[in-house]
Design a protein around this motif. Structure first.
Motif, PDB file in Angstrom:
ATOM      1  N   THR A 194       0.865  -1.187   0.000  1.00 32.45           N
ATOM      2  CA  THR A 194       0.000   0.000   0.000  1.00 32.45           C
ATOM      3  C   THR A 194       0.899   1.235   0.000  1.00 32.45           C
ATOM      4  OG1 THR A 194      -0.014  -0.046   2.399  1.00 32.45           O
ATOM      5  CG2 THR A 194      -1.846  -1.149   1.288  1.00 32.45           C
ATOM      6  N   PHE A 195       0.313   2.405  -0.183  1.00 30.79           N
ATOM      7  CA  PHE A 195       1.086   3.646  -0.293  1.00 30.79           C
ATOM      8  C   PHE A 195       2.075   3.796   0.858  1.00 30.79           C
ATOM      9  CE2 PHE A 195       1.882   8.173   0.228  1.00 30.79           C
ATOM     10  CZ  PHE A 195       2.229   8.526  -1.071  1.00 30.79           C
ATOM     11  N   GLU A 196       1.607   3.493   2.076  1.00 29.00           N
ATOM     12  CA  GLU A 196       2.442   3.759   3.257  1.00 29.00           C
ATOM     13  C   GLU A 196       3.522   2.701   3.497  1.00 29.00           C
ATOM     14  OE1 GLU A 196       0.210   6.292   6.457  1.00 29.00           O
ATOM     15  OE2 GLU A 196      -1.118   4.685   5.814  1.00 29.00           O
ATOM     16  N   THR A 197       3.460   1.590   2.745  1.00 28.57           N
ATOM     17  CA  THR A 197       4.489   0.556   2.974  1.00 28.57           C
ATOM     18  C   THR A 197       5.600   0.607   1.929  1.00 28.57           C
ATOM     19  OG1 THR A 197       3.353  -1.110   1.625  1.00 28.57           O
ATOM     20  CG2 THR A 197       2.773  -1.028   3.972  1.00 28.57           C
TER      21      THR A 197
ATOM     22  N   THR B 153       8.606   2.163  -0.669  1.00 26.02           N
ATOM     23  CA  THR B 153       9.682   3.158  -0.667  1.00 26.02           C
ATOM     24  C   THR B 153       9.899   3.714  -2.080  1.00 26.02           C
ATOM     25  OG1 THR B 153      11.306   1.472  -1.212  1.00 26.02           O
ATOM     26  CG2 THR B 153      10.873   1.843   1.144  1.00 26.02           C
ATOM     27  N   ASP B 154      10.726   4.750  -2.168  1.00 22.13           N
ATOM     28  CA  ASP B 154      11.098   5.285  -3.489  1.00 22.13           C
ATOM     29  C   ASP B 154      11.720   4.190  -4.354  1.00 22.13           C
ATOM     30  OD1 ASP B 154      10.231   7.798  -2.924  1.00 22.13           O
ATOM     31  OD2 ASP B 154      12.206   8.774  -3.049  1.00 22.13           O
TER      32      ASP B 154
ATOM     33  N   TRP C  80       9.033   2.136  -5.918  1.00 19.87           N
ATOM     34  CA  TRP C  80       8.374   2.886  -7.010  1.00 19.87           C
ATOM     35  C   TRP C  80       9.269   2.911  -8.249  1.00 19.87           C
ATOM     36  CZ3 TRP C  80       3.481   4.916  -7.426  1.00 19.87           C
ATOM     37  CH2 TRP C  80       2.685   4.840  -6.278  1.00 19.87           C
TER      38      TRP C  80
END
Ligand SMILES: NC(=O)c1ccc[n+]([C@@H]2O[C@H](COP(=O)([O-])OP(=O)(O)OC[C@H]3O[C@@H](n4cnc5c(N)ncnc54)[C@H](OP(=O)(O)O)[C@@H]3O)[C@@H](O)[C@H]2O)c1
Length: 261
Positions: free
Chosen positions: A100-103, A105-106, A109
Motif C-alpha cells: 500500500t502507499f504507506e508501505t 519506498t522510493d 516505485w
C-alpha cells in the motif's frame, strides 16, 4: 478460422513461465517462429525444448533483463538477425511488489517504473524500425488494475495505467505504418504470480493461502481461476493475421471479475 500465423516472427517477452510461456506455446502451435525471452538461460532452454514439440514454428531463446537498456537492444538485434524480421511483439514482464502507499519506498516505485512501464517503452522503440516497413502487431500485457484498482497493489494500479494510455496513443501514431497496438488485461489466471500474491495476502491476514485462494475464486463470476491456455487464445487472436481492424482496444480476460462496463 485461419489465424494466418504460419511463418510469422514473434518476440515474446517474459516467456520462461506463466502467461508469456502460454502465449509463446499457442503461437508455435499456430506455426509462428518464436523468440523466448527472460533473465534465466536454464529455464528458457527447457521451455524451448518443450515448445519445439508443439508445432512447426522454430523456437529460439535469448536471456536478457528487460530493465537493462543495452540488453534490450542486443536482444532485439539478435531476434531481427535470427528471424530476418519481427512481425509480433508481446510486451510482458514480472509483476510489481505488492504493498500500500504507506508501505512502499522510493526504491519500490522506481523498480516498478523501470519494469512495468519504461521497459515496455524501450522494447517498442527497439522493435519499431523492424516493423515500420512491413506492419505488425503489438500487445502490451497489463492487469485488470487498469479497469478497477486492486487493493494492496498500488504499483500495478499506477504503472499499468501508464501502459494502457501509451498503448492507446501508439495505436493512433502507428496506424499509418500498419502496426496494430492493443492492451490485454489478465485477471486471476493461475500462474506462480497468483500463488505468490495469495501467499502474501494470507500472511497479511493471518489465514492460510488455501483460504485466500478459495475466497478469491468465489469472487469470480465463472467461479474459478483461468488457465494460462485460456488466456493465451484471446491474446493470440489479437496478434494474428485474422485481426486486421482491432487496434487501440483493451481485452480484459478475467472470468467476468471486473465490474466496470
Ligand atoms: N496471472 C495473472 O492472473 C495476472 C493478473 C494480472 C497481471 N498479471 C501480470 O502479468 C505478467 C505475467 O504474469 P505471470 O502470471 O505469467 O507472472 P510470472 O509467472 O511471475 O512470470 C513472470 C515472468 O517475467 C519474467 N521476468 C521477470 N522480471 C524480468 C526481467 N527483469 N527481465 C526479463 N524477464 C523478466 C520471468 O522470467 P525470469 O524469472 O526467468 O526472468 C517470468 O517469465 C506479470 O507482470 C503479472 O503481474 C498477471
Amino acid at each position: 478460422m485461419d489465424l494466418h500465423l504460419e511463418g510469422k516472427k514473434a518476440l515474446v517477452i517474459a516467456s520462461s513461465q506463466g502467461l508469456g510461456k502460454a502465449i509463446a506455446a499457442e503461437l508455435v502451435r499456430e506455426g509462428a517462429d518464436v523468440m523466448l525471452v527472460s533473465r534465466s538461460d536454464g529455464k528458457l532452454e527447457a521451455v524451448q525444448q518443450e515448445l519445439q514439440k508443439l508445432g512447426s514454428g522454430v523456437v529460439e531463446y535469448y536471456a536478457a533483463d528487460i530493465t537493462i537498456p543495452h540488453e534490450v537492444e542486443a536482444m532485439v538485434r539478435y531476434t531481427a538477425e535470427k528471424f530476418g524480421r519481427i512481425d509480433i511483439l508481446v510486451n510482458n514482464g514480472g509483476g510489481p511488489s505488492p504493498g500500500t502507499f504507506e508501505t512502499l519506498t522510493d526504491e519500490d516505485w522506481d523498480k516498478a517504473f523501470q519494469l512495468n512501464l519504461l521497459s515496455y517503452v524501450r522494447m517498442i522503440r527497439e522493435v519499431l524500425p523492424h516493423m515500420k516497413g512491413l506492419g505488425g502487431h503489438i500487445v502490451n500485457l497489463t492487469s485488470t488494475s487498469i479497469k478497477q484498482p486492486i487493493p494492496g497493489l498500488i504499483l500495478s494500479n499506477t504503472f499499468r495505467n501508464g501502459v494502457a494510455g501509451m498503448s492507446k496513443s501508439l495505436s493512433q501514431e502507428l496506424a499509418q505504418y500498419g502496426i496494430l497496438v492493443n492492451t490485454v488485461a489478465p485477471g486471476r489466471i493461475e500462474t506462480d504470480r497468483i500463488i505468490q500474491l495469495n501467499e502474501s495476502n494470507a500472511k497479511a491476514k493471518g489465514v492460510s493461502a488455501e483460504e485466500v485462494a478459495e475466497q478469491s475464486q468465489s469472487e469470480i463470476p465463472l467461479g474459478r481461476y483461468g488457465t494460462p491456455e485460456e488466456f493465451a487464445k484471446g491474446v493470440v487472436f489479437l496478434l494474428s493475421g485474422a485481426n486486421t481492424y482491432i487496434t487501440g482496444t483493451t481485452l480484459v480476460i478475467d472470468g467476468g471479475l471486473v465490474q466496470a462496463l
